[in-house]
Design an enzyme around this catalytic site. Structure first.
Site, PDB file in Angstrom:
ATOM      1  N   LYS A 118      51.430  18.462  71.545  1.00 36.40           N
ATOM      2  CA  LYS A 118      52.083  17.443  72.373  1.00 36.40           C
ATOM      3  C   LYS A 118      52.018  16.090  71.677  1.00 36.40           C
ATOM      4  O   LYS A 118      51.061  15.798  70.962  1.00 36.40           O
ATOM      5  CB  LYS A 118      51.361  17.291  73.720  1.00 36.40           C
ATOM      6  CG  LYS A 118      51.300  18.523  74.572  1.00 36.40           C
ATOM      7  CD  LYS A 118      50.459  18.252  75.813  1.00 36.40           C
ATOM      8  CE  LYS A 118      50.246  19.506  76.624  1.00 36.40           C
ATOM      9  NZ  LYS A 118      49.314  19.253  77.748  1.00 36.40           N
ATOM     10  N   ASP A 161      43.651  21.778  89.981  1.00 32.65           N
ATOM     11  CA  ASP A 161      42.753  21.268  88.939  1.00 32.65           C
ATOM     12  C   ASP A 161      41.285  21.310  89.363  1.00 32.65           C
ATOM     13  O   ASP A 161      40.403  21.397  88.517  1.00 32.65           O
ATOM     14  CB  ASP A 161      43.148  19.851  88.533  1.00 32.65           C
ATOM     15  CG  ASP A 161      44.372  19.832  87.625  1.00 32.65           C
ATOM     16  OD1 ASP A 161      44.872  20.918  87.263  1.00 32.65           O
ATOM     17  OD2 ASP A 161      44.833  18.727  87.280  1.00 32.65           O
TER      18      ASP A 161
END
Length: 181
Positions: free
Chosen positions: A72, A170
């Protein structure tokens, strides 16, 4: 554009040349030729993503496994975030080490996150717009992560825990040891 090494193997900071005048500013966010020349890495980005978050939103630490592993290039379009990466490549000399950097809309720094890294960020300003280019497509079946408060990593997220806004997904992420096994 200047490209700086970080303490983690293959992870780089990109510092663009910013041109300012009374109209505002201009800078190049990515140049494949310059990146390849300085790093020796040829990256073909295939997907752009953007998130908008309010202060305290913590996203990550995420990564994809197998054939869907991603590199990324991340940056902040608006606001300020603490960006954190963890090297999870078992054969790397920096395996298990982390690196953090403040990314904001003032300095316009970017972070190149290589394949085999877990990645996350927390918004430090009232709002952030976070942009990232990926060299592989998102694949839900390949998605994994590491819990933000893993004891082995002992990461400093720069805000009190009471200010964290974390998704239910998460909060269910495994520990570093579980994620790498």
């Amino acid at each position: 554009m200047e490209i700086q090494k970080t303490p983690l193997k293959d992870c780089f900071i990109l510092k663009p040349d910013v041109f300012r005048d009374d109209r505002g500013l201009f800078y190049e966010t990515y140049n494949q030729k310059v990146f390849e020349k300085i790093t020796g890495l040829k990256i073909d980005f295939v997907q752009d993503n953007q998130s908008v978050s309010s202060k305290g939103v913590l996203r990550g630490l995420h990564f994809q496994n197998g054939e869907m592993v991603q590199a990324k290039l991340v940056r902040v379009v608006k606001g300020k975030v603490l960006d954190i990466v963890v090297d999870i490549r078992k054969d790397s000399e920096t395996f298990g080490r982390s690196f953090s950097i403040i990314l904001d809309d003032v300095e316009h720094l970017q972070l190149f996150v290589p394949k085999g890294f877990a990645h996350g960020f927390i918004t430090l300003s009232e709002q952030s717009i976070f942009s990232y280019k990926c060299d592989n497509y998102y694949d839900k079946a390949s998605e994994c992560g590491i819990i933000y408060n893993d004891a082995t990593l002992a990461l400093d997220w720069h805000l009190p825990k009471e200010e964290f806004i974390i998704s239910a997904k998460d909060l269910e992420l495994p520990s570093f040891e579980e994620a790498i096994s």
